[in-house]
Motif scaffolding. Sequence first.
Motif, short mmCIF file in Angstrom:
data_model
loop_
_atom_site.label_atom_id
_atom_site.label_comp_id
_atom_site.label_asym_id
_atom_site.label_seq_id
_atom_site.Cartn_x
_atom_site.Cartn_y
_atom_site.Cartn_z
N MET A 244 39.50 31.42 33.86
CA MET A 244 38.71 32.17 34.83
C MET A 244 39.55 33.38 35.25
O MET A 244 40.76 33.24 35.49
CB MET A 244 38.33 31.30 36.03
CG MET A 244 37.53 30.07 35.64
SD MET A 244 36.88 29.15 37.05
CE MET A 244 35.39 30.08 37.42
N ASN A 245 38.91 34.53 35.30
CA ASN A 245 39.63 35.79 35.47
C ASN A 245 38.99 36.64 36.57
O ASN A 245 37.80 36.52 36.85
CB ASN A 245 39.58 36.61 34.18
CG ASN A 245 40.08 35.89 32.97
OD1 ASN A 245 41.21 36.02 32.56
ND2 ASN A 245 39.20 35.09 32.35
N TRP A 246 39.82 37.52 37.10
CA TRP A 246 39.32 38.59 37.96
C TRP A 246 39.70 39.92 37.30
O TRP A 246 40.84 40.11 36.85
CB TRP A 246 39.93 38.53 39.35
CG TRP A 246 39.39 37.43 40.18
CD1 TRP A 246 39.94 36.20 40.39
CD2 TRP A 246 38.17 37.44 40.93
NE1 TRP A 246 39.15 35.44 41.21
CE2 TRP A 246 38.05 36.19 41.57
CE3 TRP A 246 37.16 38.40 41.14
CZ2 TRP A 246 36.97 35.86 42.39
CZ3 TRP A 246 36.10 38.07 41.95
CH2 TRP A 246 36.01 36.82 42.57
N TYR A 247 38.73 40.82 37.26
CA TYR A 247 38.92 42.20 36.83
C TYR A 247 38.45 43.10 37.96
O TYR A 247 37.76 42.65 38.88
CB TYR A 247 38.10 42.49 35.56
CG TYR A 247 38.68 41.93 34.30
CD1 TYR A 247 38.58 40.57 34.00
CD2 TYR A 247 39.32 42.76 33.37
CE1 TYR A 247 39.11 40.05 32.82
CE2 TYR A 247 39.86 42.24 32.20
CZ TYR A 247 39.75 40.89 31.94
OH TYR A 247 40.27 40.39 30.78
N ARG A 248 38.81 44.37 37.90
CA ARG A 248 38.32 45.33 38.88
C ARG A 248 38.08 46.68 38.22
O ARG A 248 38.70 47.01 37.20
CB ARG A 248 39.28 45.47 40.06
CG ARG A 248 40.62 46.08 39.71
CD ARG A 248 41.56 46.03 40.92
NE ARG A 248 42.85 46.64 40.64
CZ ARG A 248 43.88 46.63 41.49
NH1 ARG A 248 43.77 46.03 42.68
NH2 ARG A 248 45.01 47.22 41.17
N VAL B 219 43.06 41.85 36.51
CA VAL B 219 43.77 41.62 37.76
C VAL B 219 44.55 40.29 37.70
O VAL B 219 45.75 40.26 37.95
CB VAL B 219 42.79 41.58 38.95
CG1 VAL B 219 43.53 41.20 40.23
CG2 VAL B 219 42.10 42.93 39.11
N ALA B 220 43.84 39.21 37.38
CA ALA B 220 44.50 37.89 37.39
C ALA B 220 43.70 36.91 36.55
O ALA B 220 42.50 37.07 36.36
CB ALA B 220 44.63 37.37 38.82
N TYR C 51 49.21 37.53 36.25
CA TYR C 51 48.82 38.62 37.13
C TYR C 51 49.16 39.97 36.51
O TYR C 51 50.14 40.12 35.77
CB TYR C 51 49.54 38.51 38.47
CG TYR C 51 49.19 37.27 39.26
CD1 TYR C 51 49.97 36.11 39.15
CD2 TYR C 51 48.09 37.26 40.11
CE1 TYR C 51 49.64 34.97 39.87
CE2 TYR C 51 47.77 36.12 40.84
CZ TYR C 51 48.55 34.99 40.71
OH TYR C 51 48.23 33.86 41.43
N ALA C 52 48.37 40.97 36.88
CA ALA C 52 48.73 42.35 36.57
C ALA C 52 49.94 42.72 37.42
O ALA C 52 50.08 42.23 38.56
CB ALA C 52 47.57 43.27 36.87
N ASP C 53 50.79 43.58 36.90
CA ASP C 53 52.00 43.98 37.63
C ASP C 53 51.66 44.57 39.00
O ASP C 53 52.40 44.37 39.97
CB ASP C 53 52.79 45.00 36.81
CG ASP C 53 53.45 44.39 35.59
OD1 ASP C 53 53.86 45.16 34.70
OD2 ASP C 53 53.56 43.14 35.53
N SER C 54 50.54 45.27 39.07
CA SER C 54 50.19 45.98 40.30
C SER C 54 49.82 45.04 41.45
O SER C 54 49.79 45.47 42.61
CB SER C 54 49.02 46.93 40.03
OG SER C 54 47.90 46.21 39.55
N PHE D 265 48.60 39.18 45.42
CA PHE D 265 47.36 38.45 45.15
C PHE D 265 47.69 37.06 44.61
O PHE D 265 48.67 36.88 43.88
CB PHE D 265 46.51 39.18 44.11
CG PHE D 265 45.91 40.49 44.57
CD1 PHE D 265 46.25 41.07 45.78
CD2 PHE D 265 44.99 41.13 43.77
CE1 PHE D 265 45.69 42.26 46.19
CE2 PHE D 265 44.41 42.33 44.17
CZ PHE D 265 44.78 42.91 45.38
N THR D 266 46.83 36.10 44.94
CA THR D 266 46.97 34.74 44.42
C THR D 266 45.62 34.25 43.92
O THR D 266 44.64 34.26 44.67
CB THR D 266 47.49 33.79 45.50
OG1 THR D 266 48.75 34.26 45.99
CG2 THR D 266 47.68 32.38 44.93
N ILE D 267 45.60 33.83 42.66
CA ILE D 267 44.37 33.26 42.08
C ILE D 267 44.47 31.74 42.12
O ILE D 267 45.55 31.16 41.91
CB ILE D 267 44.15 33.77 40.64
CG1 ILE D 267 42.76 33.37 40.13
CG2 ILE D 267 45.26 33.30 39.70
CD1 ILE D 267 42.39 34.03 38.80
#
Length: 121
Positions: free
Chosen positions: A34-38, A48-49, A59-62, A67-69
Amino acid sequence: QVQLVESGGDLVQPGGSLRLSCAASGRIFSIYDMNWYRQAPGKQREFVARISSGGITTYADSVTDRFTISRDNAKNTVFLQMNSLKPEDTAVYYCYALIRVDRSSAVAGYWGQGTQVTVSS
């Protein structure tokens, strides 16, 4: 059919926090990553994660350290806790999940409709 529905987006001041949720529903046999994009205005969608079915996170470096998934497998839900938010975190946040709808089907990717996060004073 499979549906992913995000929630939790809002307007927040720099340094603030938000928690996004994404719930998967419908015909689901198994959920894998399961992922998060933006996607910010005028920019490409970016990773993102990610969290695996076993709880391994990437996680993305940024966003590392801010952020915590996490996920609740019993509820087919993934979360994104966002702390120390910056104006550059402003974007539409999308959930993306790899799902098998039955025992014999192939794994396929599904996107949610997105939720707006705006970081501004």
